[in-house]
Design a protein around this motif. Structure first.
Motif, mmCIF file in Angstrom:
data_model
loop_
_atom_site.group_PDB
_atom_site.id
_atom_site.type_symbol
_atom_site.label_atom_id
_atom_site.label_comp_id
_atom_site.label_asym_id
_atom_site.label_seq_id
_atom_site.Cartn_x
_atom_site.Cartn_y
_atom_site.Cartn_z
ATOM 1 N N PHE A 154 -34.795 49.856 -5.039
ATOM 2 C CA PHE A 154 -34.440 48.536 -4.506
ATOM 3 C C PHE A 154 -35.676 47.654 -4.574
ATOM 4 O O PHE A 154 -36.814 48.144 -4.553
ATOM 5 C CB PHE A 154 -33.894 48.621 -3.076
ATOM 6 C CG PHE A 154 -34.871 49.142 -2.054
ATOM 7 C CD1 PHE A 154 -35.639 48.270 -1.277
ATOM 8 C CD2 PHE A 154 -35.018 50.509 -1.846
ATOM 9 C CE1 PHE A 154 -36.531 48.754 -0.329
ATOM 10 C CE2 PHE A 154 -35.917 51.004 -0.901
ATOM 11 C CZ PHE A 154 -36.670 50.123 -0.135
ATOM 12 N N LEU A 182 -30.804 47.663 -6.298
ATOM 13 C CA LEU A 182 -30.417 46.413 -5.632
ATOM 14 C C LEU A 182 -31.594 45.460 -5.562
ATOM 15 O O LEU A 182 -32.698 45.845 -5.180
ATOM 16 C CB LEU A 182 -29.928 46.707 -4.205
ATOM 17 C CG LEU A 182 -29.614 45.484 -3.341
ATOM 18 C CD1 LEU A 182 -28.353 44.773 -3.862
ATOM 19 C CD2 LEU A 182 -29.441 45.872 -1.876
ATOM 20 N N ALA A 184 -32.656 42.876 -3.319
ATOM 21 C CA ALA A 184 -32.233 42.621 -1.941
ATOM 22 C C ALA A 184 -32.915 41.408 -1.327
ATOM 23 O O ALA A 184 -34.047 41.067 -1.674
ATOM 24 C CB ALA A 184 -32.512 43.847 -1.085
ATOM 25 N N TRP A 195 -23.979 47.650 -0.684
ATOM 26 C CA TRP A 195 -24.601 48.448 -1.745
ATOM 27 C C TRP A 195 -24.673 49.921 -1.356
ATOM 28 O O TRP A 195 -24.311 50.807 -2.147
ATOM 29 C CB TRP A 195 -25.983 47.876 -2.025
ATOM 30 C CG TRP A 195 -26.885 48.689 -2.888
ATOM 31 C CD1 TRP A 195 -26.683 49.020 -4.204
ATOM 32 C CD2 TRP A 195 -28.137 49.265 -2.520
ATOM 33 N NE1 TRP A 195 -27.749 49.762 -4.674
ATOM 34 C CE2 TRP A 195 -28.661 49.929 -3.664
ATOM 35 C CE3 TRP A 195 -28.904 49.260 -1.348
ATOM 36 C CZ2 TRP A 195 -29.881 50.591 -3.652
ATOM 37 C CZ3 TRP A 195 -30.112 49.922 -1.332
ATOM 38 C CH2 TRP A 195 -30.595 50.576 -2.473
#
Length: 203
Positions: A154, A182, A184, A195
């Motif tokens: 992430f 992700l 984010a 997610w």
């Protein structure tokens, strides 16, 4: 007298039968209980996957996302830090990061995970620097045997997407399973939850 003996023998047979039956039922019950306990232990081992959330954060944005993930999925959390800290000034920091990327550098880390073999899943978080992960992430991933583990990346970014950093992550985690990452936002907790839910980390 003969009738009394027959009656006594019959009573002894009935008592013996009852005692034998009780012992047999007790053994069966104990056996079933042991089997249930074994199955419960096996199920616990199968579902109790140990999680580590490791993140590098310079401004604090990635740290916020890492903490959100930690609150949701649990596990352990560790901050990846370099021996020589990056400059606090934004422009100075970007110049150092650019030079490290151009040289494919591996800055030395002060962070050490002594029990990496215990973890099944590793969330790895970072900001996007010059369209990829900071070189400190390269140092971290190369420091351990990640074979057979699940890697969940992430990132945080002002404009880039995590896809730009995935070639580096995939290259350094060739013997692991790399999940969908992700990009984010620290303030968008629902996006983080969605997610994690899609990946199966929310029960």
């Amino acid at each position: 007298v003969l009738e009394m003996k027959k009656l006594l023998c019959l009573c002894l047979i009935i008592v013996a039968s009852l005692l034998f039956g009780a012992c047999g039922n007790g053994s069966a019950t104990q056996s079933e209980q042991n089997q249930q306990e074994t199955q419960a232990a096996d199920n616990s081992q199968n579902t109790d996957k140990k999680i580590l959330i490791a993140y590098f954060s310079h401004s604090g944005n990635t740290e916020k996302v890492a903490q959100e993930i930690h609150e949701i999925v649990g596990g352990d959390i560790v901050k990846i830090e370099t021996v020589n800290p990056y400059p606090s000034d934004y422009h100075e920091c970007t110049e150092v990061a650019k030079a490290e990327k151009e040289n494919n550098a591996r800055p030395k880390l002060s962070t050490v995970v002594n029990n990496m073999e215990d973890y099944d899943t590793i969330f790895i978080g970072y900001p996007i620097w010059w369209h990829t992960a900071p070189m400190a992430i390269g140092t971290f991933l190369e420091s351990y045997d990640l074979s057979g583990k699940t890697i969940v990346p992430f990132c945080t970014s002002g404009g880039s997407d995590i896809a730009e950093s995935m070639p580096m992550i995939n290259e350094l985690c060739q013997n692991a399973t790399v999940k969908e990452g992700l990009t984010a936002s620290p303030s968008n907790v629902s996006e983080i939850k969605d997610w994690l839910n899609e990946l199966g980390y929310i029960k």
